[in-house]
Design a protein around this motif. Structure first.
Motif, PDB file in Angstrom:
ATOM      1  N   ASN A 156       5.477   5.993  -4.578  1.00 54.48           N
ATOM      2  CA  ASN A 156       5.325   4.765  -3.787  1.00 54.48           C
ATOM      3  C   ASN A 156       5.739   4.923  -2.326  1.00 54.48           C
ATOM      4  O   ASN A 156       6.513   4.137  -1.784  1.00 54.48           O
ATOM      5  CB  ASN A 156       6.126   3.633  -4.426  1.00 54.48           C
ATOM      6  N   VAL A 157       5.193   5.953  -1.680  1.00 51.15           N
ATOM      7  CA  VAL A 157       5.493   6.207  -0.274  1.00 51.15           C
ATOM      8  C   VAL A 157       4.464   5.488   0.595  1.00 51.15           C
ATOM      9  O   VAL A 157       3.253   5.663   0.393  1.00 51.15           O
ATOM     10  CB  VAL A 157       5.475   7.718   0.025  1.00 51.15           C
ATOM     11  N   PRO A 158       4.888   4.690   1.558  1.00 53.26           N
ATOM     12  CA  PRO A 158       3.926   4.012   2.437  1.00 53.26           C
ATOM     13  C   PRO A 158       3.087   5.014   3.220  1.00 53.26           C
ATOM     14  O   PRO A 158       3.571   6.087   3.584  1.00 53.26           O
ATOM     15  CB  PRO A 158       4.815   3.195   3.377  1.00 53.26           C
ATOM     16  N   SER A 205       0.854  -1.174   0.000  1.00 52.50           N
ATOM     17  CA  SER A 205       0.000   0.000   0.000  1.00 52.50           C
ATOM     18  C   SER A 205       0.892   1.226   0.000  1.00 52.50           C
ATOM     19  O   SER A 205       1.698   1.413   0.908  1.00 52.50           O
ATOM     20  CB  SER A 205      -0.902   0.001   1.237  1.00 52.50           C
ATOM     21  N   ALA A 206       0.758   2.023  -1.049  1.00 58.40           N
ATOM     22  CA  ALA A 206       1.640   3.183  -1.159  1.00 58.40           C
ATOM     23  C   ALA A 206       0.981   4.236  -2.021  1.00 58.40           C
ATOM     24  O   ALA A 206       0.143   3.930  -2.873  1.00 58.40           O
ATOM     25  CB  ALA A 206       2.992   2.784  -1.744  1.00 58.40           C
ATOM     26  N   GLY A 207       1.368   5.485  -1.802  1.00 52.77           N
ATOM     27  CA  GLY A 207       0.837   6.593  -2.589  1.00 52.77           C
ATOM     28  C   GLY A 207       1.963   7.508  -3.028  1.00 52.77           C
ATOM     29  O   GLY A 207       3.085   7.440  -2.517  1.00 52.77           O
ATOM     30  N   ASP A 208       1.669   8.369  -3.981  1.00 56.35           N
ATOM     31  CA  ASP A 208       2.650   9.320  -4.490  1.00 56.35           C
ATOM     32  C   ASP A 208       2.470  10.677  -3.819  1.00 56.35           C
ATOM     33  O   ASP A 208       1.337  11.136  -3.621  1.00 56.35           O
ATOM     34  CB  ASP A 208       2.496   9.501  -5.998  1.00 56.35           C
ATOM     35  N   ILE A 209       3.568  11.307  -3.491  1.00 60.93           N
ATOM     36  CA  ILE A 209       3.552  12.688  -3.027  1.00 60.93           C
ATOM     37  C   ILE A 209       3.868  13.569  -4.230  1.00 60.93           C
ATOM     38  O   ILE A 209       4.919  13.409  -4.859  1.00 60.93           O
ATOM     39  CB  ILE A 209       4.579  12.937  -1.921  1.00 60.93           C
ATOM     40  N   THR A 210       2.980  14.462  -4.562  1.00 51.18           N
ATOM     41  CA  THR A 210       3.197  15.391  -5.664  1.00 51.18           C
ATOM     42  C   THR A 210       3.005  16.818  -5.156  1.00 51.18           C
ATOM     43  O   THR A 210       2.350  17.047  -4.132  1.00 51.18           O
ATOM     44  CB  THR A 210       2.236  15.132  -6.834  1.00 51.18           C
ATOM     45  N   GLY A 211       3.554  17.757  -5.879  1.00 51.20           N
ATOM     46  CA  GLY A 211       3.385  19.147  -5.478  1.00 51.20           C
ATOM     47  C   GLY A 211       4.221  20.066  -6.346  1.00 51.20           C
ATOM     48  O   GLY A 211       4.850  19.647  -7.315  1.00 51.20           O
TER      49      GLY A 211
END
Length: 232
Positions: free
Chosen positions: A188-190, A13-19
Motif C-alpha cells: 500500500n505505497v502511494p 491509490s496505492a500499490g505494492d512494492i515486491t522483489g
C-alpha cells in the motif's frame, strides 16, 4: 510465500512494492556455536549442532534478513497503533534474529526457555533508552518501544553472551525484511518516486544499496543484488 513485515497506510491509490534480494558470490561458512554446546542448560535444548546464521541464503541465492526501507514521501510512523513485534527466546537464541519495527511500535519479548534470560537492548540513537529486564522461565512478557529511527538496534542477553538480535527502527510504515527465499513486500505505497534502500548486516560490507524507483497504481517490482565478501 512473500512475507509482509510492515503495515502500509490505507490510501485511495496505492500499490505494492515486491522483489527479491539476491546474494552475489559465495557466503563464508557459518561457524559452530560452541558456547551453546558447552552450556549444560542450553545445549540439551538442541538435537543438532548450532551455528551462526549470518547469511541465510535460499536455493536461488535469495538472501534473507535484509531490511528494505523507502526514502521520500511524507508518510510518518503509525507504530503506536501497529501490532507488536514478538521477540522470542527459544533454545537460548533470539527469534527472529533480524527484524524491523516502526518508531513507538511495541516490541514484546517472551521467554520460551526453562532458564532465566535478561533482555538488554543497547541503542545508540538519541532518545532511545537502554534497558535491562530479567525474565524468569515462564515469566511475564516484557515490552519495549523506541521513539527514534535506528538501524540494527542490538538486543542481547547478559546471562548468555552469544544471544543477539537486531531490530531496525523505521520512522515510516513502509519497510520489510526479506524472507528465506530473498523475497520482500511493502504494501500500500502511494504512487510516487522513492529511493529504496536494502541493507544487510554483513553483505556488501554492511553498507546500504539503493535504487531510485517509481511506484505506480499497479505497484513496482524491484530486485536488488548484494555482494558476499571476497574469499580470503
Amino acid at each position: 510465500m512473500v512475507p509482509v513485515l510492515a503495515a502500509g497506510l490505507q490510501v485511495a491509490s496505492a500499490g505494492d512494492i515486491t522483489g527479491t534480494i539476491t546474494l552475489n558470490g559465495t557466503p563464508p561458512p557459518e561457524q559452530p556455536n560452541a558456547q551453546i554446546a558447552e552450556n549444560a542448560d542450553c545445549g540439551k535444548m538442541h538435537t543438532e549442532p548450532v551455528t551462526t546464521h549470518f547469511y541465510v541464503v535460499g536455493a536461488n541465492k535469495g538472501l534473507a534478513d535484509v531490511v528494505v526501507t523507502l526514502k521520500g514521501g511524507t508518510a510518518k510512523s503509525t507504530g503506536e497503533s501497529a501490532p507488536p513485534l514478538v521477540l522470542d527466546q527459544k533454545g537460548c537464541e533470539y527469534i527472529p534474529y533480524i527484524a524491523a519495527v516502526q518508531t513507538n511500535q511495541k516490541i514484546v519479548a517472551k521467554n520460551s526457555d526453562p532458564v532465566m534470560h535478561n533482555v538488554h537492548p543497547t541503542p545508540t540513537a538519541d532518545g532511545n533508552k537502554e534497558q535491562n529486564k530479567a525474565q524468569m522461565p515462564g515469566g511475564a512478557d516484557v515490552s519495549f518501544s523506541f521513539p527514534t529511527a535506528e538501524k540494527f538496534l542490538r538486543f542481547k542477553c547478559d546471562v548468555h553472551g552469544w544471544m543477539y538480535a537486531y531490530v531496525t527502527v523505521v520512522d515510516s510504515p513502509y519497510f520489510a525484511v526479506s524472507g528465506k527465499d530473498g523475497s520482500f513486500k511493502i504494501a500500500n505505497v502511494p504512487p510516487g518516486k522513492y529511493t529504496l534502500e536494502a541493507q544487510h548486516r554483513k553483505a556488501s560490507g554492511g553498507k546500504p544499496v539503493t535504487k531510485e524507483i517509481e511506484v505506480k497504481d499497479s505497484g513496482a517490482v524491484v530486485d536488488v543484488t548484494l555482494d558476499a565478501p571476497a574469499p580470503k
